[in-house]
Design a protein around this motif. Structure first.
Motif, PDB file in Angstrom:
ATOM      1  N   ASN A   1       0.927  -1.322  -0.111  1.00 54.20           N
ATOM      2  CA  ASN A   1       0.108  -0.092  -0.309  1.00 54.20           C
ATOM      3  C   ASN A   1       0.476   0.646  -0.216  1.00 54.20           C
ATOM      4  O   ASN A   1       0.534   2.246  -0.642  1.00 54.20           O
ATOM      5  CB  ASN A   1      -1.030  -0.054   1.198  1.00 54.20           C
TER       6      ASN A   1
ATOM      7  N   ARG B   1       1.143   3.781  -2.939  1.00 57.35           N
ATOM      8  CA  ARG B   1       0.829   5.481  -2.514  1.00 57.35           C
ATOM      9  C   ARG B   1       1.897   6.549  -3.056  1.00 57.35           C
ATOM     10  O   ARG B   1       1.521   7.098  -3.266  1.00 57.35           O
ATOM     11  CB  ARG B   1       0.084   5.401  -1.055  1.00 57.35           C
TER      12      ARG B   1
ATOM     13  N   GLU C   1       1.648   6.825  -6.992  1.00 57.17           N
ATOM     14  CA  GLU C   1       0.141   7.203  -7.304  1.00 57.17           C
ATOM     15  C   GLU C   1       0.816   9.141  -6.965  1.00 57.17           C
ATOM     16  O   GLU C   1       0.038   9.782  -7.730  1.00 57.17           O
ATOM     17  CB  GLU C   1      -1.154   7.268  -6.050  1.00 57.17           C
TER      18      GLU C   1
END
Length: 200
Positions: free
Chosen positions: A133, A137, A140
């Motif tokens: 994750n 992140r 992104e």
């Protein structure tokens, strides 16, 4: 054979203190001479005191650790070392801040080893998902920043407009190097890099 109880403590740097971990282990009744302390990163298990502890472990011995992250940061390797201690060495492991991570017999149908292994599997999964994750992140965030025109990496340094003039003056002995660098407001390495590039 007499059962022995050991403690293991780790801090990441020599500047950090292991006092809190030692105190928790002593409260469990572990003798100070049976506490092994490493002062280095938990990224792997190439640690002298941990290796010494592993060599000393015998069947039925118990290893106490204040927290699972003191054993290491890489959960795949933690599980591997856990298997070595509990399966190969046939010792027990007790993590003080997580009662479920205690491989000693519980007195019911499920053994401590089974419960602890199950908890470790869950912890490993959660840790792996969190790492994934975080990476997602980050990716992104970078993509969004690039879309906004944000530049990554070291910015290209502009050559001072008076570089050739000042460099030529220095080359001809008109000014010392220190003065040339001050006039151009650049470092020595960059100065000589551009001297070579411009063949001055």
């Amino acid at each position: 054979m007499e059962q022995r109880e050991y403690g293991y403590a780790r801090v990441s740097t020599k500047e950090q203190h292991e006092d809190r971990q030692i105190s928790a282990l002593l409260k469990e009744g572990i003798q100070k001479e049976n506490i092994f302390i490493d002062k280095q990163s938990g990224k792997d298990f190439e640690r002298p005191k941990y290796k010494k502890l592993l060599r000393r472990l015998k069947k039925g011995d118990v290893v106490f650790i204040s927290s699972i992250d003191r054993l290491g940061r890489n959960y795949a390797e933690i599980m591997d070392q856990w298997r070595i201690m509990t399966r190969e060495k046939q010792a027990d492991v007790v993590v003080l801040d997580m009662p479920l991570l205690d491989t000693r017999q519980k007195g019911d149908d499920l053994t401590g080893i089974f419960i602890a292994d199950l908890v470790l599997q869950i912890l490993s999964y959660v840790a792996q998902k969190e790492r994934e994750n975080i990476r997602a992140r980050q990716a992104e965030g970078i993509a969004a920043a690039k879309a906004r025109g944000v530049k990554f990496g070291r910015q290209k340094m502009e050559v001072p407009s008076n570089f050739r003039e000042v460099a030529a003056l220095w080359r001809n002995g008109g000014i010392p190097l220190r003065e040339a660098l001050e006039k151009l407001e650049i470092g020595r390495t960059y100065f000589f890099k551009k001297i070579k590039e411009f063949q001055i």
